[in-house]
Enzyme design. Structure first.
Site, PDB file in Angstrom:
ATOM      1  N   HIS A 196      -0.005  36.820 -18.605  1.00  0.00           N
ATOM      2  CA  HIS A 196       0.796  35.927 -19.449  1.00  0.00           C
ATOM      3  C   HIS A 196       0.334  34.471 -19.290  1.00  0.00           C
ATOM      4  O   HIS A 196       1.159  33.566 -19.136  1.00  0.00           O
ATOM      5  CB  HIS A 196       2.291  36.055 -19.112  1.00  0.00           C
ATOM      6  N   ARG A 208       5.083  38.848 -27.310  1.00  0.00           N
ATOM      7  CA  ARG A 208       5.997  39.288 -26.267  1.00  0.00           C
ATOM      8  C   ARG A 208       5.795  40.789 -26.041  1.00  0.00           C
ATOM      9  O   ARG A 208       5.540  41.539 -26.994  1.00  0.00           O
ATOM     10  CB  ARG A 208       7.451  39.012 -26.631  1.00  0.00           C
ATOM     11  N   GLU A 268       7.118  43.420 -17.527  1.00  0.00           N
ATOM     12  CA  GLU A 268       6.342  42.267 -17.081  1.00  0.00           C
ATOM     13  C   GLU A 268       7.070  41.606 -15.914  1.00  0.00           C
ATOM     14  O   GLU A 268       8.261  41.326 -16.044  1.00  0.00           O
ATOM     15  CB  GLU A 268       6.180  41.278 -18.235  1.00  0.00           C
TER      16      GLU A 268
END
Length: 315
Positions: free
Chosen positions: A281, A233, A262
């Site tokens: 991602h 993460r 993000e």
């Protein structure tokens, strides 16, 4: 179909919709009734007598209509978004999809290591400019790799690295449990774990312990030829500190599938750094996601019948 053994709820993952999961389940469970709910009304109708349901989410309203439900199989590894207390109160077991990302994310990690060792980004830039100029490279073989987080993904990464004959270090909450690494440390020994590693792989969940784990001090501890690989993460890494370290060559590079913030803004300085590879991602993307979810669920239906412990049970 009023009494399905398994109800597949509405969902789309990695471009595959629920009908693909139905097909995978029917292949593995030819003697069971598999139903697909295409609308909210069908979900409420079909879940009334379903023994198991599988999907991204189940809310308390839908759960209230589930009179016979014994198992909810979440297609995500994380289950914090589910009404876990309500599910437990109704005696519904909950399983997750832990492990389905192991093979694909492990390939991403190994690929990232080779990419930075062989300087593929530089090769692509020189090709675009039609520049024939040699440059130095390194090898993954024989290096030291620190894997932070020894869950299903971290363990699969270590498994895939075996052929590279690397020295491995693992970091986990309970180091006394050991693991497949040559040495295992706790998070209180994080600096000792990463100090000698050419590659530091983040494969841990985001918690209060791991938030900001890779900060300015950690980046100072890392070797100058180290590459940071984050498939966990974004907030586990202090982005400003990482940018500073990369700009000043305090570490060799970074491979980032997740960032903080993000999505990464178009004007963010990370985009302009030649020693960074960035993906949006999608390290977990795989055409086999639903096949792996179906493998877990098919096995758990047999275990449910036999009164055995369920794989990946979280409630």
């Amino acid at each position: 179909m009023s009494d399905p053994d398994v109800l597949v709820l509405r969902q789309t993952i990695h471009g595959s919709d629920a009908s693909d999961l139905v097909a995978s389940l029917r292949e593995r469970l030819p003697d069971r009734e598999i139903a697909l709910a295409r609308t909210p009304a069908e979900e409420r109708e079909l879940i009334a007598n379903a023994r198991a349901a599988v999907g991204l989410h189940i809310d308390e309203e839908l759960l209230a209509a589930a009179e016979e439900l014994e198992l909810f199989a979440c297609v995500f590894a994380g289950t914090g978004h589910l009404p876990r207390d309500a599910l437990a109160d109704r005696g519904v077991a909950v399983t997750n999809a832990s492990g389905v990302h192991g093979p694909n994310i492990a390939e991403y990690v190994v690929g990232s290591m080779i990419t930075h060792a062989r300087q593929w980004p530089r090769a692509h830039r020189q090709k675009a400019e039609r520049e024939w100029r040699t440059y130095e490279t390194t090898e993954v073989y024989g290096s030291t790799v620190a894997v932070v987080g020894l869950g299903a993904i971290g363990q699969t990464v270590l498994d895939r690295l075996a052929s590279f004959e690397v020295d491995t270090v693992g970091v986990r909450y309970s180091p006394e449990k050991g693991g497949p690494a040559d040495a295992v440390y706790g998070f209180d020994e994080f600096h000792e774990a990463i100090a000698d590693a050419e590659y530091v792989v983040l494969a841990c969940p985001l918690t209060e312990t791991t938030r900001g784990l890779v900060d300015e001090e950690a980046l100072k501890t890392m070797r100058s030829d180290a590459v940071l690989i984050n498939i966990a993460r974004g907030p586990i890494v202090d982005t400003d500190a990482l940018v500073s370290s990369l700009r000043n060559s305090r570490i060799r590079g970074a491979a980032l599938d997740v960032t903080d913030p993000e999505p990464l803004p178009e004007d963010h300085p990370l985009w302009g750094l030649g020693n960074v590879t960035i993906t949006p991602h999608n390290a977990g993307h795989t055409p086999y996601y639903y096949d792996r979810v179906a493998d877990i669920l098919a096995g758990n239906l047999d275990r449910l019948e036999g009164g055995e412990e369920l794989e990946n049970r979280v409630v």
